[in-house]
Design an enzyme around this catalytic site. Structure first.
Site, PDB file in Angstrom:
ATOM      1  N   GLN A  21     -12.431  -4.858  12.260  1.00  0.00           N
ATOM      2  CA  GLN A  21     -11.751  -3.599  11.986  1.00  0.00           C
ATOM      3  C   GLN A  21     -12.799  -2.508  11.746  1.00  0.00           C
ATOM      4  O   GLN A  21     -13.895  -2.794  11.265  1.00  0.00           O
ATOM      5  CB  GLN A  21     -10.795  -3.727  10.794  1.00  0.00           C
ATOM      6  CG  GLN A  21     -11.427  -4.014   9.448  1.00  0.00           C
ATOM      7  CD  GLN A  21     -11.587  -5.495   9.167  1.00  0.00           C
ATOM      8  OE1 GLN A  21     -11.927  -6.271  10.046  1.00  0.00           O
ATOM      9  NE2 GLN A  21     -11.352  -5.890   7.918  1.00  0.00           N
ATOM     10  N   ARG A  41       0.819  -1.215   0.000  1.00  0.00           N
ATOM     11  CA  ARG A  41       0.000   0.000   0.000  1.00  0.00           C
ATOM     12  C   ARG A  41       0.851   1.264   0.000  1.00  0.00           C
ATOM     13  O   ARG A  41       0.320   2.379  -0.064  1.00  0.00           O
ATOM     14  CB  ARG A  41      -0.917   0.015   1.230  1.00  0.00           C
ATOM     15  CG  ARG A  41      -1.862  -1.154   1.331  1.00  0.00           C
ATOM     16  CD  ARG A  41      -2.533  -1.204   2.700  1.00  0.00           C
ATOM     17  NE  ARG A  41      -3.428  -0.089   2.910  1.00  0.00           N
ATOM     18  CZ  ARG A  41      -4.762  -0.167   2.850  1.00  0.00           C
ATOM     19  NH1 ARG A  41      -5.345  -1.317   2.598  1.00  0.00           N
ATOM     20  NH2 ARG A  41      -5.518   0.899   3.068  1.00  0.00           N
ATOM     21  N   GLY A  83     -13.899  -9.012  10.413  1.00  0.00           N
ATOM     22  CA  GLY A  83     -14.852  -7.919  10.257  1.00  0.00           C
ATOM     23  C   GLY A  83     -14.927  -7.007  11.464  1.00  0.00           C
ATOM     24  O   GLY A  83     -15.852  -6.200  11.587  1.00  0.00           O
ATOM     25  N   SER A 135     -18.831  -0.044  -1.914  1.00  0.00           N
ATOM     26  CA  SER A 135     -19.234  -0.481  -3.256  1.00  0.00           C
ATOM     27  C   SER A 135     -19.226  -2.006  -3.359  1.00  0.00           C
ATOM     28  O   SER A 135     -20.130  -2.606  -3.960  1.00  0.00           O
ATOM     29  CB  SER A 135     -18.341   0.141  -4.323  1.00  0.00           C
ATOM     30  OG  SER A 135     -16.980  -0.030  -4.009  1.00  0.00           O
ATOM     31  N   ASN A 136     -18.222  -2.650  -2.761  1.00  0.00           N
ATOM     32  CA  ASN A 136     -18.174  -4.115  -2.746  1.00  0.00           C
ATOM     33  C   ASN A 136     -19.434  -4.702  -2.145  1.00  0.00           C
ATOM     34  O   ASN A 136     -20.094  -5.567  -2.729  1.00  0.00           O
ATOM     35  CB  ASN A 136     -16.975  -4.604  -1.920  1.00  0.00           C
ATOM     36  CG  ASN A 136     -15.769  -4.929  -2.770  1.00  0.00           C
ATOM     37  OD1 ASN A 136     -15.739  -4.654  -3.962  1.00  0.00           O
ATOM     38  ND2 ASN A 136     -14.749  -5.496  -2.144  1.00  0.00           N
ATOM     39  N   PHE A 137     -19.762  -4.250  -0.941  1.00  0.00           N
ATOM     40  CA  PHE A 137     -20.888  -4.819  -0.207  1.00  0.00           C
ATOM     41  C   PHE A 137     -22.211  -4.567  -0.932  1.00  0.00           C
ATOM     42  O   PHE A 137     -23.056  -5.455  -1.043  1.00  0.00           O
ATOM     43  CB  PHE A 137     -20.955  -4.249   1.207  1.00  0.00           C
ATOM     44  CG  PHE A 137     -19.900  -4.772   2.148  1.00  0.00           C
ATOM     45  CD1 PHE A 137     -18.933  -5.679   1.729  1.00  0.00           C
ATOM     46  CD2 PHE A 137     -19.869  -4.361   3.473  1.00  0.00           C
ATOM     47  CE1 PHE A 137     -17.961  -6.159   2.588  1.00  0.00           C
ATOM     48  CE2 PHE A 137     -18.902  -4.838   4.353  1.00  0.00           C
ATOM     49  CZ  PHE A 137     -17.950  -5.736   3.911  1.00  0.00           C
ATOM     50  N   GLY A 187       3.159   8.151  -1.224  1.00  0.00           N
ATOM     51  CA  GLY A 187       2.985   9.154  -2.272  1.00  0.00           C
ATOM     52  C   GLY A 187       2.215  10.360  -1.770  1.00  0.00           C
ATOM     53  O   GLY A 187       2.583  11.511  -2.033  1.00  0.00           O
ATOM     54  N   ARG A 213     -14.196   1.414  10.466  1.00  0.00           N
ATOM     55  CA  ARG A 213     -14.060   2.504   9.508  1.00  0.00           C
ATOM     56  C   ARG A 213     -15.128   3.555   9.819  1.00  0.00           C
ATOM     57  O   ARG A 213     -16.118   3.273  10.493  1.00  0.00           O
ATOM     58  CB  ARG A 213     -14.250   2.003   8.056  1.00  0.00           C
ATOM     59  CG  ARG A 213     -13.206   1.007   7.575  1.00  0.00           C
ATOM     60  CD  ARG A 213     -11.843   1.635   7.406  1.00  0.00           C
ATOM     61  NE  ARG A 213     -10.875   0.687   6.844  1.00  0.00           N
ATOM     62  CZ  ARG A 213     -10.117  -0.115   7.574  1.00  0.00           C
ATOM     63  NH1 ARG A 213     -10.223  -0.118   8.894  1.00  0.00           N
ATOM     64  NH2 ARG A 213      -9.242  -0.920   6.998  1.00  0.00           N
ATOM     65  N   TYR A 247       0.665   4.419  -2.434  1.00  0.00           N
ATOM     66  CA  TYR A 247      -0.389   5.406  -2.180  1.00  0.00           C
ATOM     67  C   TYR A 247      -0.109   6.186  -0.893  1.00  0.00           C
ATOM     68  O   TYR A 247      -0.082   7.420  -0.900  1.00  0.00           O
ATOM     69  CB  TYR A 247      -1.737   4.693  -2.085  1.00  0.00           C
ATOM     70  CG  TYR A 247      -2.921   5.609  -1.928  1.00  0.00           C
ATOM     71  CD1 TYR A 247      -3.321   6.434  -2.979  1.00  0.00           C
ATOM     72  CD2 TYR A 247      -3.654   5.651  -0.747  1.00  0.00           C
ATOM     73  CE1 TYR A 247      -4.418   7.283  -2.847  1.00  0.00           C
ATOM     74  CE2 TYR A 247      -4.751   6.492  -0.608  1.00  0.00           C
ATOM     75  CZ  TYR A 247      -5.130   7.298  -1.657  1.00  0.00           C
ATOM     76  OH  TYR A 247      -6.213   8.137  -1.528  1.00  0.00           O
TER      77      TYR A 247
END
Length: 315
Positions: free
Chosen positions: A207, A140, A205, A187-189, A146, A209, A143
């Site tokens: 973690q 990662r 599950g 979007s996945n879910f 960067g 956000r 990103y």
């Protein structure tokens, strides 16, 4: 004003272009269409104050504008890990090129940074004063590092050239025009639930956000850009409401009425265990905080994806 938005055909960029046009500005949308989509800006194309230019920000750009919003960079792991060298170039060379343009024009410039600068944090919630815990050589890092380097460049231009800069650290954001295959959790879910497929959860599950609806975020962008010159940021922009990934999956299943089952996979390398913004500075300096609750935003997002999947127009 004449406003340049790099990454303007992307998820966030298209919403920003729309809002700027609604406020009466001339908008130049610049995008190389790696992750951006013409579908996101199709409804703006007949507006005489909207212009699109296909361009990669890793190359210099010579235009005349009053303000610059630098949003160009793939923002989901699926996309930024596809070509990690190019991802780093987009963040670093892109920042150098846009800062050079801003310096020449004496224009105010906004940088879309990210909560990923905090890495897998040891401080919770994350305030702007926290320097982060980032793996500089992980999958990662293209990103995360960067974007950290871009912040460094912005502040060096601010100190060395007295450039007017604004830096927002964006936390998880969702809403219509997300790419259906970007690998991001909302979007996945939603796509998996609408298709009746198993919903994939990485790890157990547990973690966490924090999910900010796109309209709230764009309001934060505009308030930061309009703020006094000495307010440079970085400023956290995100929703401080914290949810586990499993809670999000269960909400999506409930709101879609899906029969999807939850399936669990191994947690990816360097996946942060916690992510929650401390937005005290945004509240105090910008008078900003999110207004749209998770269920309300999810319902709008579900309607968007339902219409998208009902048509054949999915890239």
């Amino acid at each position: 004003m004449r406003v340049l938005v790099t990454g303007g055909a992307g998820f966030l960029g298209s919403h920003l272009c729309e809002r700027l046009l609604n406020e009466g500005h001339d908008v130049l949308c610049v995008d190389n269409f790696f992750t951006g989509s013409k579908r996101n800006i199709a409804h703006l194309m007949n507006n005489p104050y909207f212009e699109v230019m296909r361009h990669d920000v890793t190359f210099p750009l010579y235009v005349e504008v009053d303000q610059i919003y630098n949003l160009a960079c793939p923002a989901s792991p699926v996309h930024y890990q596809h070509d990690p060298v190019q991802t780093t170039k987009t963040s670093v060379h892109g920042a150098i090129n846009m800062l050079g343009l801003a310096k020449r024009l004496k224009a105010r410039i906004f940088q879309a940074s990210t909560s990923e600068v905090y890495g897998d944090p040891e401080v919770h919630p994350q305030p702007e004063s926290y320097w982060g815990k980032v793996n500089p050589i992980g999958i990662r890092s293209c990103y995360d590092e960067g974007k950290r380097c871009a912040e460094t460049l912005f502040f060096d231009y601010y100190r060395q050239h007295n450039l007017s800069i604004k830096i927002a650290r964006i936390f998880n954001t969702y809403g219509p025009r997300m790419h259906p295959n970007d690998g991001r959790v909302v979007s996945n879910f939603v796509v998996q639930a609408l298709k009746g497929e198993d919903i994939t959860i990485y790890g157990e599950g547990l973690q966490t956000r924090s999910f900010c609806y796109v309209d709230d975020l764009i309001e934060g962008f505009l308030r930061l850009m309009k703020s006094e010159k000495e307010i440079t940021g970085p400023i956290n922009l995100g929703n401080p409401g914290e949810f586990t990934i499993r809670e999000l999956a269960e909400r999506v299943i409930g709101l879609t009425g899906s029969k999807s089952n939850l399936v669990f996979r191994a947690l990816p390398q360097d996946d942060p265990k916690q992510r929650q913004p401390d937005i005290k500075i945004a509240r105090e300096t910008l008078g900003w905080e999110p207004l749209i609750a998770l269920d309300e935003g999810l319902n709008k997002t579900i309607r968007y994806f339902d219409e998208l999947l009902s048509s054949s127009n999915v890239d």
